[in-house]
Design an enzyme around this catalytic site. Structure first.
Site, mmCIF file in Angstrom:
data_model
loop_
_atom_site.group_PDB
_atom_site.id
_atom_site.type_symbol
_atom_site.label_atom_id
_atom_site.label_comp_id
_atom_site.label_asym_id
_atom_site.label_seq_id
_atom_site.Cartn_x
_atom_site.Cartn_y
_atom_site.Cartn_z
ATOM 1 N N GLU A 254 72.554 70.253 16.945
ATOM 2 C CA GLU A 254 73.605 69.221 16.956
ATOM 3 C C GLU A 254 74.659 69.389 18.037
ATOM 4 O O GLU A 254 75.785 68.912 17.870
ATOM 5 C CB GLU A 254 74.289 69.229 15.585
ATOM 6 N N ASN A 255 74.377 70.047 19.170
ATOM 7 C CA ASN A 255 75.377 70.254 20.227
ATOM 8 C C ASN A 255 76.220 68.988 20.443
ATOM 9 O O ASN A 255 75.690 67.891 20.488
ATOM 10 C CB ASN A 255 74.685 70.595 21.544
ATOM 11 N N HIS A 287 70.344 63.871 10.427
ATOM 12 C CA HIS A 287 70.954 65.181 10.156
ATOM 13 C C HIS A 287 71.807 65.644 11.344
ATOM 14 O O HIS A 287 72.979 66.000 11.177
ATOM 15 C CB HIS A 287 69.846 66.196 9.851
ATOM 16 N N GLU A 288 71.222 65.602 12.524
ATOM 17 C CA GLU A 288 71.966 66.093 13.699
ATOM 18 C C GLU A 288 73.147 65.173 14.004
ATOM 19 O O GLU A 288 74.229 65.641 14.358
ATOM 20 C CB GLU A 288 71.054 66.227 14.920
ATOM 21 N N GLU A 310 75.711 73.133 6.741
ATOM 22 C CA GLU A 310 74.290 72.825 6.546
ATOM 23 C C GLU A 310 73.990 72.212 5.175
ATOM 24 O O GLU A 310 73.273 71.230 5.080
ATOM 25 C CB GLU A 310 73.432 74.065 6.802
#
Ligand code: TRP
Ligand code: ZN
Length: 844
Positions: A254-255, A287-288, A310
């Site tokens: 997920e940057n 999710h990301e 998470e």
């Protein structure tokens, strides 16, 4: 050999302390080169307490260190992976220059190369492999990045100024830094946020993959809209970049503003991706994206708080999927995954709390417990405080902690305050490992119905004598004819034992743990008749499915123990459900699925029976054959009833039909030696149907189909991953190790690609348990040998996969000795602390 065992130093939650000197801005200049990349880092530093500044660096060739323009003797400051600046002033600028070799980075952590493309993976502690820095999540800085390279695309976080010059205005920890450079092409779109921000969306892929981006881009836009609608959260930069990378240790990352994905979780076309791939893409893209708020804007104070981002983000992606597809099917799938991975972990030597108290290597804690059990805790919290209370608590969390690095306590306090409740007992869910068992005993006499509820939290490594936890139990009551006589209510069992009383004129059928309201084992005194009633009539789809599953499990466990036949009542019930064409095909497919071999092995062990993987395999084969015979007359009609004519659409309704068609085809294959499957393979116009038929044909022993498939798809790496995995998973167990071994000699087997490695080695462990557990021990040796080799190049992936051996205590003395011997060999030859820690915990 043992002397070479890597250092096993533990980090403890109780030792957490803030840094004396922090970094508020990072300026990075990259001159990219495969063998000699230069990284110049200019860190703006500020003192916030007494003590030296200790920076992290790993495998760096340090060229220079300057403090406020003064050159320091860096050899004197550096000791292994640490650099200590002893007497730093209150505010200063630290500049370092290092050289690294992305080309030789096979660990895929830090800056590495994949197919000529430069990319980074910094979570959890990869940034220190790029440059000297305080590599910990509570140090949040803004970034300026300059990339110099003779490549068409140069990407980093934030917004782009001049070409290859990036500025990220949002303070972030090192683990969210990313850089990508290479020959890439973009599929682009735009999204206007509810705040009116016009966002450019780019999905970057290798030339040639640009025809497979549409679904992921669409999923991204739906995720953005969903987070606005459901959580009131909008995107905050003018560009959102996503890159597909072939060599990647995990699913995706997920940057900030630059998500990096394993290409298998982005690229899809009907011809190359299955329905399961499409669903995974939708879930992981979401999710990301959701991490932008739960993870990036609010991050973790330290890695012990990993579930803060998470668990919450998994809960959010599960809720999103339930909204996009079918809530019932999603929940059953989530529970299947939780039991297969997390319950298994919780029952063995790798069990740990959702918030661990110590670790040696944090990468070993990206586990089913942190992710999936972490998500269950959020779901329980929501049912305890109610949906409105949940919204209040979450909004307070966003308001109060935006821009900070937070803890589980911070999160829970928001709910205690917003909902005026005390969550101190609930907090035990974060510290006590192990899957609780809830025992339910019923009593009915003369209109009085009594439920006795008991809870027990088992001992786990390092933890004994646990306290009762609040367990939300959703339940309802049915009459004997299947009509609901009491709608769903919630009882939070927060004591060791409780008794509930009801007045019911007849003995009711108890529908317990509706929606799987808590991650527990249920020991419940339901009769076979009760289960048949629930399977046929319950209003809660999870309990309905679970009733069928328990019937199947009972049957299979009896077949394993007594070598009996499957039994008519169960076959009749499954027949009735399978032929009920008014019921959702996806649900029917799930209800036809038998418990997995691993699930049965675990349940047998829990029941005091030593599981024999070969007998379990044979019992499942018998049960499938009996089901096929019971449904023989119906199969052609049922398959025709779920045909999906017309062009392939990757949506839930059609996917459900294809799933049922595949289940039915598998049964058909047991009756006709693969005739129908051969027809289905030839007629398949999408990868879902093709893989379904391919699996049937491999199981029917048709070896020609493997060569034909390979000939058709050898140019396509993602499809070939499926080919490798399917050949191992669907091999007869007696031949599985030979097939896997043969495939490792295939010219296209490249162990440096984690997807390919997992396809073959993971295909044996997870896809062919009877083959892996071959009584000779060949499966154990084969896997151990490959993990020992993998450990030298890619420790993270080797360590994760070593959990193949976590169940060794379940088995007979011979298998235990063989599995321990394989683990012992891995311990003696481990070169990474990742694998050394995992193997050490399994052998403890
Ligand atoms: N944060 C990532 C996610 O949940 C997981 C991840 C991706 C990761 N790559 C990693 C974790 C490498 C550890 C190491 O989506
Ligand atoms: Zn995540």
């Amino acid at each position: 050999m043992r002397d070479a065992t890597p250092a096993q130093t533990k980090t403890h939650l109780k030792d957490y302390a803030t840094v004396p000197v922090t970094v508020t801005h990072v300026d990075l200049a990259f001159r990219l080169d495969p063998q000699a990349t230069r990284v110049r880092a200019t860190l703006t530093c500020r003192r916030q307490g007494p003590g030296p500044m200790v920076l992290d660096g790993e495998g760096l060739r340090t060229l220079s260190v300057e403090l406020d323009g003064m050159r320091l003797p860096h050899d004197d400051l550096i000791d292994g992976d640490r650099m200590t600046i002893a007497d730093a002033p209150d505010g200063f600028v630290l500049r370092t220059e290092v050289e690294i070799a992305p080309d030789r980075n096979t660990a895929l952590s830090g800056l590495y190369m994949s197919n000529g493309m430069y990319c980074t993976q910094c979570e959890a502690e990869g940034f220190r492999r790029i440059t000297w820095m305080l590599d910990r999540p509570d140090v949040m800085a803004t970034y300026d990045v300059a990339i110099d390279a003779d490549l068409p695309v140069l990407l980093s976080n934030g917004d782009e100024g001049a070409r290859g010059r990036w500025h990220d205005p949002c303070p972030k920890p090192t683990y969210l830094f990313a850089l990508v450079a290479g020959n890439l092409v973009a599929a682009s779109d735009r999204f206007t946020t509810m705040e009116g921000r016009d966002v450019a969306l780019n999905l970057w892929v290798r030339p040639g993959d640009d025809g497979r981006t549409a679904y992921a881009l669409d999923a991204l836009k739906r995720s953005m809209a969903w987070d606005e609608r459901v959580y009131g959260r909008a995107y905050d930069l003018s560009v959102f970049n996503v890159v597909a990378v072939d060599d990647f240790n995990m699913g995706a990352m997920e940057n900030k503003g630059l998500n990096v994905f394993n290409s298998r979780y982005v690229l899809a076309s009907p011809d190359t991706a299955t329905d399961a791939d499409y669903a995974n893409i939708e879930r992981i893209v979401a999710h990301e994206y959701f991490h932008n708020w739960t993870g990036n804007r609010i991050t973790c104070r330290d890695w012990f708080q990993l579930c803060l981002k998470e668990g919450l983000t998994v809960f959010r992606d599960q809720s999103f999927m339930a909204d996009m597809r079918s809530e019932a099917v999603q929940r059953i799938g989530d529970v299947l995954a939780l039991r297969a991975r997390q319950f298994r972990e919780d029952a063995g030597p790798l069990a740990h709390p959702v918030r661990p108290e110590s670790f040696i290597e944090i990468n070993n804690f990206y586990t089913a417990t942190i992710y999936e059990k972490g998500a269950e805790l959020i779901r329980m919290l929501r049912s305890i405080v109610g949906p409105d209370g949940y919204d209040l608590g979450v909004q307070l969390y966003f308001e109060r902690h935006d821009g900070t690095a937070a803890t589980i306590e911070d999160w829970l306090h928001c709910f205690e305050e917003a909902c005026a409740t005390d969550l101190s007992q609930f907090k035990l869910w974060y510290s006590q490992a192990g899957t609780p068992t809830v025992t339910i005993r019923q009593d009915w006499a003369d209109g009085d119905y009594t439920l006795t509820l008991r809870q027990h939290v088992p001992d786990t490594p390092g933890q004994t004598g646990k306290s009762p936890m609040p367990i939300p139990l959703a339940f309802g009551l049915l009459g004997a004819d299947g009509t609901e006589i009491a709608a769903t209510r919630l009882h939070v069992l927060d004591v060791p034992e409780a008794v509930l009383r009801f007045q019911t004129p007849e003995r009711p059928v108890l529908s317990m743990l509706r929606g799987f309201s808590a991650p527990v084992h249920l020991d419940i005194d339901l009769t076979e008749g009760d289960r048949l009633t629930l399977l046929a009539h319950d209003t809660d789809p999870f309990v309905r499915w679970e009733a069928g599953r328990m019937l199947a499990k009972d049957r299979l466990m009896r077949m394993v123990r007594d070598r009996t036949a499957p039994g008519a009542a169960w076959l009749d019930a499954v027949h009735a459900l399978a032929t009920d064409e008014t019921t959702d095909p996806a649900f029917r497919s799930l209800a036809l699925g038998l418990p997995s071999e691993d699930d049965l092995a675990g349940s047998l062990h829990d029941a005091g029976v030593v599981p024999d993987p070969a007998i379990i395999y044979a019992a499942r084969e018998d049960a499938h054959a009996a089901l096929a015979r019971r449904l023989a007359d119906d199969l052609p009609r049922l398959r025709a009833g779920v045909a999906t004519p017309g062009p392939y659409v990757p949506e839930a309704a059609d996917a459900g039909k294809r799933a049922l068609a595949a289940t039915l085809l598998r049964l058909q294959t047991r009756l006709d030696d693969g005739n129908a499957a051969r027809g289905a393979y030839a007629a398949a116009d999408n990868m879902t149907d093709r893989m379904a038929a391919f699996a049937c044909l491999l199981e029917a022993g048709d070896d020609d189909v493997a060569a034909a498939f390979e000939e058709d798809w050898k140019h396509d790496r993602l499809v070939m991953d499926k080919w490798f995995a399917a050949r191992v998973s669907h091999a007869p167990p007696a031949r599985a190790v030979d097939v896997a071994d043969l495939l490792t000699r295939h010219p296209d087997f490249d162990p440096s690609n984690p997807n390919r490695f997992r396809a073959v080695i993971g295909g044996l462990v997870g896809g062919n348990p009877a083959g892996f557990h071959d009584a000779s021990g060949r499966g154990y040796d084969f896997v151990a040998d490959w993990l020992i080799q993998m450990d030298r190049s890619n420790p993270q992936t080797a360590a994760r996969m070593s959990a193949a051996f976590e169940t060794w205590r379940r088995y007979d003395a011979d298998r235990q000795a063989l599995m321990r011997a394989a683990l012992g060999r891995m311990r003696d030859r481990a070169t990474s602390r990742d694998t050394a820690e995992m193997v050490g915990r399994m052998l403890e």
